[in-house]
Design an enzyme around this catalytic site. Structure first.
Site, mmCIF file in Angstrom:
data_model
loop_
_atom_site.group_PDB
_atom_site.id
_atom_site.type_symbol
_atom_site.label_atom_id
_atom_site.label_comp_id
_atom_site.label_asym_id
_atom_site.label_seq_id
_atom_site.Cartn_x
_atom_site.Cartn_y
_atom_site.Cartn_z
ATOM 1 N N GLU A 40 12.783 -4.523 2.834
ATOM 2 C CA GLU A 40 11.739 -4.283 1.819
ATOM 3 C C GLU A 40 12.133 -3.072 0.959
ATOM 4 O O GLU A 40 12.678 -2.079 1.474
ATOM 5 C CB GLU A 40 10.433 -3.990 2.573
ATOM 6 C CG GLU A 40 9.227 -3.670 1.709
ATOM 7 C CD GLU A 40 7.979 -3.365 2.582
ATOM 8 O OE1 GLU A 40 8.112 -3.241 3.830
ATOM 9 O OE2 GLU A 40 6.883 -3.263 2.001
ATOM 10 N N LYS A 111 4.397 -9.265 -2.342
ATOM 11 C CA LYS A 111 3.721 -9.018 -1.065
ATOM 12 C C LYS A 111 2.206 -9.177 -1.211
ATOM 13 O O LYS A 111 1.572 -8.494 -2.034
ATOM 14 C CB LYS A 111 4.082 -7.607 -0.594
ATOM 15 C CG LYS A 111 3.570 -7.236 0.783
ATOM 16 C CD LYS A 111 4.097 -5.843 1.164
ATOM 17 C CE LYS A 111 3.734 -5.413 2.564
ATOM 18 N NZ LYS A 111 4.311 -4.091 2.890
ATOM 19 N N CYS A 144 7.108 -7.634 5.291
ATOM 20 C CA CYS A 144 6.602 -6.664 6.261
ATOM 21 C C CYS A 144 5.185 -6.940 6.768
ATOM 22 O O CYS A 144 4.987 -7.864 7.529
ATOM 23 C CB CYS A 144 6.752 -5.249 5.694
ATOM 24 S SG CYS A 144 6.835 -4.020 7.022
HETATM 25 C C1 ACM Z 1 4.822 -2.258 5.832
HETATM 26 O O1 ACM Z 1 4.195 -3.250 5.419
HETATM 27 N N1 ACM Z 1 5.804 -1.744 5.125
HETATM 28 C C2 ACM Z 1 4.488 -1.659 7.133
#
Ligand code: ACM
Length: 263
Positions: A40, A111, A144
């Site tokens: 990420e 995301k 993530c």
């Molecule tokens: C995250 O979503 N970077 C913990």
């Protein structure tokens, strides 16, 4: 068979020039793979002071050019690449993943589930969930903290994903429990590439890993080291969704009993 290279690295917060150069050097050492997966926000680092800080970083030419760099690199080197990156669209920031192919195609994911301070920096993802072609296989993308939300993993299974790539900046141990479960429940591979290092008060967990459709961890890295991990996976195995001789993980669902989920 698909050969995967996970590049676990420590980006320098805000220094996209240094990060691009480090990423290029790792990519050059990963060319034995069909698919390369980075963490990420690999090009920017994670723990921005605030939104203005992230916006400044996102506005720099090295950050803006990252996707073009990856697109050209994939074509020149006949490789598929997935990387988390800092995406800026006009004055909006997204925490995104880009997928680039040897044929010059690309796919994007933003995301959906933002973690802690990310909520004051990024807009939540607004382009949904797609499944992309990679050779003869189908691949979904999540990022993530998305690991905690079973609905989106299921949607990718229903869209035919044989595997999910999952660039991460993990901070807690929760994903090491949740991701194998999502693999098992949906009957596909998951490739979680995490980062290492510390930024301010955050230490990242490393330990990038891959799970198979039974939720077994078939490959893993350590917490602290940057490096490349090569793993062979067999995505066609994910197409057999029988979990016992009489049970299919998708066909045995009872959507008519799940209507409360839509609230
Ligand atoms: C995250 O979503 N970077 C913990």
């Amino acid at each position: 068979m698909l050969k995967v290279a996970q590049i676990q690295l420590e980006p320098l917060l805000g220094d996209c020039r240094a990060n691009n150069s480090k990423i290029k050097s790792f990519l050059d050492q990963s060319l034995d793979a069909d698919l390369i997966v980075l963490p990420e926000l690999a090009n920017s680092g994670y723990n921005f002071t605030d939104r203005d800080h992230a916006f400044d970083v996102a506005s720099g030419s090295e950050c803006i050019n990252y996707v073009n760099f990856l697109t050209e690199y994939a074509q020149e080197n006949n490789v598929y690449i997935v990387s988390g990156y800092l995406e800026k669209v006009k004055d909006i920031l997204y925490n995104s993943s880009i997928f680039v192919t040897p044929g010059g195609d690309s796919g994007n994911y933003r995301k959906i589930h933002l973690f802690m301070d990310e909520k004051s920096i990024f807009e939540p993802g607004n382009i949904g969930l797609s499944v992309f072609d990679i050779k003869d296989y189908k691949m979904g993308m999540l990022i993530c903290f998305d690991y905690l939300f079973p609905e989106i993993w299921r949607i990718l299974a229903l869209k035919g994903a044989d595997m999910v790539v999952h660039p991460s900046n993990l901070i807690t141990d929760n994903a090491y429990k949740a991701v194998p479960a999502q693999s098992l429940i949906n009957g596909y591979y998951v490739i979680t590439t995490n980062r290492t290092g510390t930024e301010g008060d955050i230490t990242f967990c490393g330990k990038s890993f891959i799970t198979d459709k039974r939720g077994n961890v078939i490959s893993s890295m350590n917490q602290f080291d940057e490096g490349i991990n090569f793993t062979e996976i067999y995505p066609l195995l994910s197409r057999n969704k029988m979990i016992t001789a009489g049970n299919h993980v998708l066909a045995d669902r009872r959507p008519e009993c799940y209507s409360d989920l839509c609230d």
